[in-house]
Design a protein around this motif. Structure first.
Motif: not given
Length: 734
Positions: A423-434
């Motif tokens: 896993l290089l990077s992870v974040s969360v989008g505007p709808k709450g999805h990773a």
């Protein structure tokens, strides 16, 4: 010459503008409040790192933050007067930065073409209260340090102790009245010692070098290399702001760096601008240092020491060159010290500093010095009076945080991953999805490249040395593969965009005339590149909105300039405002306003960012206010209690702040916003569902009212509704 004359010469005006004065008045309450800036403990990111510290004069004065009233015998400043002095200090510091860069005043800085040695001579002194005599004596040490200009061979160092005795007319009279003794029982900083007139003083409070216990002083080439980079220089000044608490801490750290004449003028100017952005720093007019030289005095808010005394830290600058003459602690309230108000009880003077081709004689080789270690046993605990008081306070804070009630994040999903992937990077989008970025383990080094320069200065490379195949996945609870694509960026963050598109952003970007690195890539769902743009260096946070806009928060190197940005003839850093909103086409369309147009101060480092809908919330260094940008309008609230925040969740007027330095790394504070400030209602420690502590590599992302906790490949969530405002009333899953 006073500081208003200096400002008038620099700006062709007679003093602060009406706007500056109004801004000062808006800061009235903020100016006298305590503040504890702290080194950060945050999610890993590719900052410039330096293996050794800089030459400087450190202090071991033990201070503790306090809310102060009048000192005994010394009237407290009115808030109006403090505000006026703050505006004057800020104006002076900005003018000094301009002068330093433009060369409008003499400056002894020498480019990296050294002589045989870089030589520094200093005088350090401390006051001691004679227990039975009611007067004050001083210990003083003159130091002479020679560092090889090439970094090769040995340096040399010598100290000479001045005779112990009284220094002021009042103390000389009292000493003579007591029979002119040559031996004393004296106390300072809670220690009682036997002193003799011709005996060597105790271990000085301020060694010539800031030393890590296992390192030697930094070499001259290393200091020159670091001092040539404004962003690195500012970052190190902030990192070293940890000897004492409050604004005195930050002014003291800044003084050590603006006083380093091996650093380039642009780097010292960057630190001056950083100091100009601090609240509570005051210009106190013309003062004298301990060597009798006249200079411009800058002072920090009063702070309280462990013995109950109240002190003011003062920095003294040469009005002709803006160089540091020295610094000093002035007693405002005696407490248990037994000393009189107004006394200069701890000080350093820089006597001479510069290149020399002379040969040192009668000097001993520089070696690492270990302070005396005396053990005292109290209440079953073993503690050393010579041990770092900061470490003691950190231990006490750790015990306090460990005792806090806990609140547990809820398990949400596993991020999965294919065999052999990392896993290089992870974040969360505007709808709450990773949204996650994966790469083969063998390719990780190419996606996180470093370059080590002479002097052990380490630079993260702005781009991958070769395109690397990566995979992007979107997650609700089950992962869905989106795209595979070759990636030329390094240190990548990512976000979803409307219509299945993906935004990938590299944290670093090199500036070149007409061809800066384009560190933002937009791809479609099949991995085809649709657009590439430059969004600047020093990217800390990237969050998109449902409409396709992008909010970017920058860390200090992106704000002050690095990798060519902000240099002579170069473009201003795109991240100079600290927070920027980009259009769907990745064009800047909103920038955080200049600090002199609002009361919440300059963004030196955007620590925490939350984008909820189209509205952005941020908490930033310095001061850590909570600000909101809604429909392009900036609002803000003071935050007096919570520092070094790394994530925040928000719902209406209710706020949760996560993170902090050291023991506070898993602290969770919940409170409410009133008319002008954040009010703490409860404090917790965030743990995993089974009660285990968070790992050292945890990443916490705030989106709207939720905190998303990513540890390894596990995804946990915590909503504001899960955190009670009253610790006695549990709500949600604990």
């Amino acid at each position: 010459m006073d500081e208003l004359t200096i400002v008038a010469e620099a700006f062709d005006e007679g003093g602060p503008s009406a706007l500056e004065a109004a801004d000062g008045r808006r800061r009235l309450e903020e100016l006298m409040r305590p503040a504890v800036p702290e080194p950060r403990r945050r999610r890993w990111r590719p900052r410039l790192g330096v293996g050794l510290g800089l030459v400087a004069a450190a202090t071991a004065a033990v201070l503790a933050t306090a809310s102060l009233g009048d000192g005994e015998g010394t009237p407290a400043l009115s808030k109006e007067r403090a505000a006026e002095q703050h505006v004057r200090a800020r104006t002076f510091l900005l003018a000094a930065a301009t002068r330093l860069e433009s060369g409008t005043k003499p400056n002894p800085w020498t480019p990296p073409k050294p002589g045989r040695y870089w030589r520094q001579r200093t005088l350090r002194g401390q006051a001691w209260h004679v227990v039975s005599g009611g007067y004050v004596i001083y210990t003083e040490v003159r130091s002479d340090a020679w560092q090889p200009g090439t970094g090769q061979g040995r340096g040399h160092f010598a100290e000479k102790a001045e005779p112990v005795g009284p220094r002021t007319p009042e103390d000389v009279a009292a000493w003579r009245k007591a029979g002119s003794p040559t031996r004393w029982r004296a106390q300072a900083d809670g220690d009682r010692l036997d002193l003799a007139r011709d005996a060597a003083p105790p271990e000085p409070h301020r060694p010539v070098y800031i030393l890590d216990p296992d390192t030697e002083p930094p070499s001259v080439p290393s200091r020159i290399a670091t001092g040539a980079d404004p962003a690195a220089f500012v970052a190190m000044a902030r990192r070293d702001a940890g000897f004492v608490d409050g604004r005195a801490n930050e002014l003291m750290a800044g003084a050590r760096y603006i006083g380093d004449k091996l650093a380039a003028p642009k780097s010292r100017a960057a630190v001056l601008r950083m100091l100009a952005g601090l609240s509570g720093i005051r210009s106190i007019g013309t003062v004298r240092d301990a060597c009798g030289r006249t200079g411009i005095g800058l002072a920090a808010p009063w702070v309280e020491r462990d013995d109950g005394s109240v002190v003011e830290y003062q920095l003294v600058l040469d009005p002709d060159t803006d160089n540091v003459l020295g610094d000093q602690m002035i007693l405002k309230k005696p407490g248990k010290s037994g000393m009189r108000p107004g006394l200069r009880f701890d000080y350093t003077c820089t006597l001479t500093e510069g290149w020399t081709n002379e040969t040192p004689t009668d000097l001993k080789t520089v070696t690492r010095r270990v302070p005396p270690y005396r053990v005292a046993r109290t209440a079953g605990k073993c503690w050393s009076p010579g041990m770092d008081n900061r470490k003691k306070r950190e231990t006490e804070r750790h015990e306090a945080v460990t005792a806090l009630p806990t609140v547990a994040a809820r398990y949400h999903a596993d991020l999965g991953g294919e065999p052999g992937e990392e896993l290089l990077s992870v974040s969360v989008g505007p709808k709450g999805h990773a949204i996650a970025l994966w790469a083969d383990a063998a390719d990780l080094a190419a996606l996180r490249p470093w370059t080590t320069q002479p002097g052990w200065t380490v630079f993260p490379d702005p781009r991958s040395p070769r395109p690397v195949g990566v995979r992007v996945t979107m997650h609700t609870r089950e992962p869905v593969a989106i795209a595979r694509l070759p990636l030329p960026l390094a240190y990548v963050d990512l976000q979803p965009l409307p219509n299945g598109r993906i935004l990938l952003v590299g944290a670093r970007a090199q500036w070149r005339p007409g061809n800066p690195d384009r560190n933002a890539v937009i791809c479609d769902a099949d991995g085809r590149v649709e657009a590439v743009e430059t969004i600047g260096d020093g990217v800390e946070h990237v969050y998109t909105t449902k409409s396709g806009r992008t909010w970017v928060g920058y860390f200090d190197e992106g704000v002050f300039g690095n990798y060519g940005w902000g240099g002579t003839g170069a473009s201003e850093p795109i991240g100079a405002p600290g927070l920027v909103r980009f259009s769907e086409e990745l064009r800047p369309e909103w920038r955080f306003p200049a600090y002199d147009t609002h009361p919440w101060g300059l963004i030196c480092d955007c620590y925490a960012l939350n984008v909820d809908g189209e509205t952005a919330w941020a908490c930033y260094y310095t001061g850590f206010p909570i600000v909101r940008v809604k429909d392009g309008v900036l609002s803000g609230w003071r935050n007096d209690d919570v520092r070094s925040v790394t994530a925040l969740a928000v719902c209406g007027s209710r706020i949760a702040l996560f993170g902090g330095h050291g023991a506070d790394h898993d602290r969770l504070v919940v409170g409410e916003l009133d008319a002008d400030r954040f009010r703490v209602r409860a404090e917790y420690r965030l743990v995993l569902p089974d009660g285990r502590d968070l790992s050292d590599v945890v990443q916490v992302v705030g989106r709207g009212a939720d905190l998303h906790v990513m540890t390894g490949r596990h995804w946990y969530r915590l909503g504001l509704d899960d955190i009670p405002l009253d610790p006695g009333k549990r709500r949600g899953r604990w």
